[in-house]
Design a protein around this motif. Structure first.
Motif, PDB file in Angstrom:
ATOM      1  N   GLN A  52       0.834  -1.205   0.000  1.00 14.48           N
ATOM      2  CA  GLN A  52       0.000   0.000   0.000  1.00 14.48           C
ATOM      3  C   GLN A  52       0.871   1.259   0.000  1.00 14.48           C
ATOM      4  O   GLN A  52       0.466   2.304  -0.507  1.00 14.48           O
ATOM      5  CB  GLN A  52      -0.933   0.016   1.214  1.00 14.48           C
ATOM      6  CG  GLN A  52      -1.897  -1.145   1.275  1.00 14.48           C
ATOM      7  CD  GLN A  52      -2.796  -1.229   0.053  1.00 14.48           C
ATOM      8  OE1 GLN A  52      -3.295  -0.232  -0.435  1.00 14.48           O
ATOM      9  NE2 GLN A  52      -2.978  -2.438  -0.450  1.00 14.48           N
ATOM     10  N   ILE A  53       2.065   1.145   0.563  1.00 16.39           N
ATOM     11  CA  ILE A  53       2.993   2.276   0.669  1.00 16.39           C
ATOM     12  C   ILE A  53       4.043   2.218  -0.440  1.00 16.39           C
ATOM     13  O   ILE A  53       4.436   3.249  -0.984  1.00 16.39           O
ATOM     14  CB  ILE A  53       3.661   2.272   2.058  1.00 16.39           C
ATOM     15  CG1 ILE A  53       2.583   2.350   3.141  1.00 16.39           C
ATOM     16  CG2 ILE A  53       4.667   3.415   2.201  1.00 16.39           C
ATOM     17  CD1 ILE A  53       3.053   2.000   4.529  1.00 16.39           C
ATOM     18  N   PHE A  54       4.483   1.011  -0.766  1.00 14.91           N
ATOM     19  CA  PHE A  54       5.468   0.778  -1.817  1.00 14.91           C
ATOM     20  C   PHE A  54       4.832  -0.140  -2.860  1.00 14.91           C
ATOM     21  O   PHE A  54       5.004  -1.363  -2.801  1.00 14.91           O
ATOM     22  CB  PHE A  54       6.746   0.151  -1.240  1.00 14.91           C
ATOM     23  CG  PHE A  54       7.552   1.102  -0.421  1.00 14.91           C
ATOM     24  CD1 PHE A  54       8.537   1.872  -1.017  1.00 14.91           C
ATOM     25  CD2 PHE A  54       7.303   1.270   0.929  1.00 14.91           C
ATOM     26  CE1 PHE A  54       9.275   2.780  -0.273  1.00 14.91           C
ATOM     27  CE2 PHE A  54       8.026   2.168   1.685  1.00 14.91           C
ATOM     28  CZ  PHE A  54       9.018   2.934   1.085  1.00 14.91           C
ATOM     29  N   PRO A  55       4.087   0.423  -3.813  1.00 12.58           N
ATOM     30  CA  PRO A  55       3.381  -0.399  -4.804  1.00 12.58           C
ATOM     31  C   PRO A  55       4.346  -1.216  -5.658  1.00 12.58           C
ATOM     32  O   PRO A  55       5.420  -0.738  -6.031  1.00 12.58           O
ATOM     33  CB  PRO A  55       2.645   0.632  -5.665  1.00 12.58           C
ATOM     34  CG  PRO A  55       2.629   1.888  -4.876  1.00 12.58           C
ATOM     35  CD  PRO A  55       3.846   1.850  -4.002  1.00 12.58           C
ATOM     36  N   PRO A  56       3.948  -2.444  -5.976  1.00  9.51           N
ATOM     37  CA  PRO A  56       4.815  -3.310  -6.775  1.00  9.51           C
ATOM     38  C   PRO A  56       4.748  -2.974  -8.265  1.00  9.51           C
ATOM     39  O   PRO A  56       3.711  -2.547  -8.772  1.00  9.51           O
ATOM     40  CB  PRO A  56       4.246  -4.708  -6.523  1.00  9.51           C
ATOM     41  CG  PRO A  56       2.815  -4.472  -6.202  1.00  9.51           C
ATOM     42  CD  PRO A  56       2.755  -3.139  -5.503  1.00  9.51           C
ATOM     43  N   VAL A  57       5.873  -3.194  -8.933  1.00 11.32           N
ATOM     44  CA  VAL A  57       5.913  -3.062 -10.386  1.00 11.32           C
ATOM     45  C   VAL A  57       5.928  -4.447 -11.038  1.00 11.32           C
ATOM     46  O   VAL A  57       6.162  -4.561 -12.232  1.00 11.32           O
ATOM     47  CB  VAL A  57       7.119  -2.207 -10.848  1.00 11.32           C
ATOM     48  CG1 VAL A  57       6.959  -0.774 -10.387  1.00 11.32           C
ATOM     49  CG2 VAL A  57       8.431  -2.795 -10.389  1.00 11.32           C
ATOM     50  N   ASN A  58       5.669  -5.486 -10.234  1.00  9.74           N
ATOM     51  CA  ASN A  58       5.576  -6.850 -10.748  1.00  9.74           C
ATOM     52  C   ASN A  58       4.471  -7.587  -9.996  1.00  9.74           C
ATOM     53  O   ASN A  58       3.970  -7.103  -8.989  1.00  9.74           O
ATOM     54  CB  ASN A  58       6.911  -7.588 -10.581  1.00  9.74           C
ATOM     55  CG  ASN A  58       7.296  -7.787  -9.122  1.00  9.74           C
ATOM     56  OD1 ASN A  58       7.015  -6.965  -8.259  1.00  9.74           O
ATOM     57  ND2 ASN A  58       7.948  -8.898  -8.834  1.00  9.74           N
ATOM     58  N   GLY A  59       4.087  -8.735 -10.517  1.00  6.26           N
ATOM     59  CA  GLY A  59       3.104  -9.570  -9.834  1.00  6.26           C
ATOM     60  C   GLY A  59       1.668  -9.123 -10.059  1.00  6.26           C
ATOM     61  O   GLY A  59       1.393  -8.189 -10.811  1.00  6.26           O
ATOM     62  N   ASP A  64       1.559   0.506 -13.067  1.00  3.74           N
ATOM     63  CA  ASP A  64       2.438   1.047 -14.100  1.00  3.74           C
ATOM     64  C   ASP A  64       3.400   2.051 -13.477  1.00  3.74           C
ATOM     65  O   ASP A  64       3.030   2.776 -12.551  1.00  3.74           O
ATOM     66  CB  ASP A  64       1.616   1.742 -15.187  1.00  3.74           C
ATOM     67  CG  ASP A  64       0.784   0.758 -15.997  1.00  3.74           C
ATOM     68  OD1 ASP A  64       1.220  -0.401 -16.143  1.00  3.74           O
ATOM     69  OD2 ASP A  64      -0.286   1.157 -16.476  1.00  3.74           O
ATOM     70  N   GLU A  65       4.587   2.091 -14.002  1.00  2.00           N
ATOM     71  CA  GLU A  65       5.587   3.001 -13.442  1.00  2.00           C
ATOM     72  C   GLU A  65       5.145   4.454 -13.511  1.00  2.00           C
ATOM     73  O   GLU A  65       5.520   5.258 -12.666  1.00  2.00           O
ATOM     74  CB  GLU A  65       6.942   2.784 -14.110  1.00  2.00           C
ATOM     75  CG  GLU A  65       7.533   1.444 -13.696  1.00  2.00           C
ATOM     76  CD  GLU A  65       9.016   1.325 -13.955  1.00  2.00           C
ATOM     77  OE1 GLU A  65       9.721   2.331 -13.833  1.00  2.00           O
ATOM     78  OE2 GLU A  65       9.448   0.215 -14.267  1.00  2.00           O
ATOM     79  N   GLU A  66       4.297   4.797 -14.485  1.00  2.00           N
ATOM     80  CA  GLU A  66       3.788   6.160 -14.564  1.00  2.00           C
ATOM     81  C   GLU A  66       2.918   6.499 -13.357  1.00  2.00           C
ATOM     82  O   GLU A  66       2.856   7.640 -12.913  1.00  2.00           O
ATOM     83  CB  GLU A  66       2.963   6.384 -15.837  1.00  2.00           C
ATOM     84  CG  GLU A  66       3.691   6.106 -17.137  1.00  2.00           C
ATOM     85  CD  GLU A  66       3.644   4.642 -17.535  1.00  2.00           C
ATOM     86  OE1 GLU A  66       2.575   4.010 -17.513  1.00  2.00           O
ATOM     87  OE2 GLU A  66       4.729   4.116 -17.863  1.00  2.00           O
ATOM     88  N   VAL A  67       2.250   5.510 -12.807  1.00  3.18           N
ATOM     89  CA  VAL A  67       1.364   5.703 -11.653  1.00  3.18           C
ATOM     90  C   VAL A  67       2.168   5.946 -10.379  1.00  3.18           C
ATOM     91  O   VAL A  67       1.691   6.603  -9.454  1.00  3.18           O
ATOM     92  CB  VAL A  67       0.440   4.469 -11.476  1.00  3.18           C
ATOM     93  CG1 VAL A  67      -0.397   4.568 -10.224  1.00  3.18           C
ATOM     94  CG2 VAL A  67      -0.442   4.299 -12.700  1.00  3.18           C
ATOM     95  N   ALA A  73      10.301   2.551  -7.440  1.00  3.87           N
ATOM     96  CA  ALA A  73       9.878   1.283  -8.033  1.00  3.87           C
ATOM     97  C   ALA A  73      10.253   0.155  -7.079  1.00  3.87           C
ATOM     98  O   ALA A  73      11.368   0.108  -6.572  1.00  3.87           O
ATOM     99  CB  ALA A  73      10.555   1.083  -9.380  1.00  3.87           C
ATOM    100  N   THR A  74       9.309  -0.745  -6.811  1.00  6.45           N
ATOM    101  CA  THR A  74       9.527  -1.819  -5.846  1.00  6.45           C
ATOM    102  C   THR A  74       9.155  -3.160  -6.464  1.00  6.45           C
ATOM    103  O   THR A  74       8.067  -3.318  -6.995  1.00  6.45           O
ATOM    104  CB  THR A  74       8.685  -1.569  -4.573  1.00  6.45           C
ATOM    105  OG1 THR A  74       8.943  -0.249  -4.092  1.00  6.45           O
ATOM    106  CG2 THR A  74       9.020  -2.578  -3.493  1.00  6.45           C
ATOM    107  N   ASP A  75      10.085  -4.108  -6.387  1.00 10.26           N
ATOM    108  CA  ASP A  75       9.850  -5.479  -6.846  1.00 10.26           C
ATOM    109  C   ASP A  75       9.689  -6.369  -5.624  1.00 10.26           C
ATOM    110  O   ASP A  75      10.397  -6.203  -4.631  1.00 10.26           O
ATOM    111  CB  ASP A  75      11.038  -6.003  -7.653  1.00 10.26           C
ATOM    112  CG  ASP A  75      11.173  -5.340  -9.002  1.00 10.26           C
ATOM    113  OD1 ASP A  75      10.149  -5.138  -9.668  1.00 10.26           O
ATOM    114  OD2 ASP A  75      12.316  -5.031  -9.388  1.00 10.26           O
TER     115      ASP A  75
END
Length: 122
Positions: A52-59, A64-67, A73-75
């Motif tokens: 919720q604080i560090f949104p994932p860029v995978n899974g 989207d990275e634009e969001v 960016a967090t994986d």
């Protein structure tokens, strides 16, 4: 380069065996899933709060990275007894503080993999 944080089931490994255990988990067949469903309920609860604080860029919960805007960016990758979090270095201090706070709430352990490997246990 990323800053890496390991969140894990405290009973899964001792501090002394952590490095070898981590290598085994990450290189194992089931160690790199992007699906939080493969891990324990406590680790899923950690992830639910953390992402919720560090949104994932995978899974399945990826954004989207634009969001992301100014968020790093967090994986996330998941195994039966761990969540591996990789965040950009510019977000590392906040990510560590957030992960440690949330981990204690859910009674899971945290290791600062990219620093000294220190472990915080509940």
């Amino acid at each position: 380069m990323s800053y890496d944080i390991l969140v894990f089931t405290p009973s899964a490994v001792s501090d002394d065996g952590l490095s070898a255990w981590l290598t085994e988990q990450v290189e194992g067949v089931d160690g790199n899933s992007c699906d939080p469903a493969v891990t324990t309920p406590a680790l899923r609860a950690f992830y639910e709060d953390m992402h919720q604080i560090f949104p994932p860029v995978n899974g399945p919960d990826r954004v989207d990275e634009e969001v992301l805007g100014d968020l790093p960016a967090t994986d996330y990758s998941f195994g039966p007894n761990h969540v591996y979090v990789s965040v950009s270095w510019d977000g590392a201090a906040r990510a560590v503080a957030t992960a440690e706070t949330i981990a204690l709430r859910h009674a899971v352990a945290v290791s600062r993999v990219s620093e000294d490997g220190s472990v915080l246990r509940p």
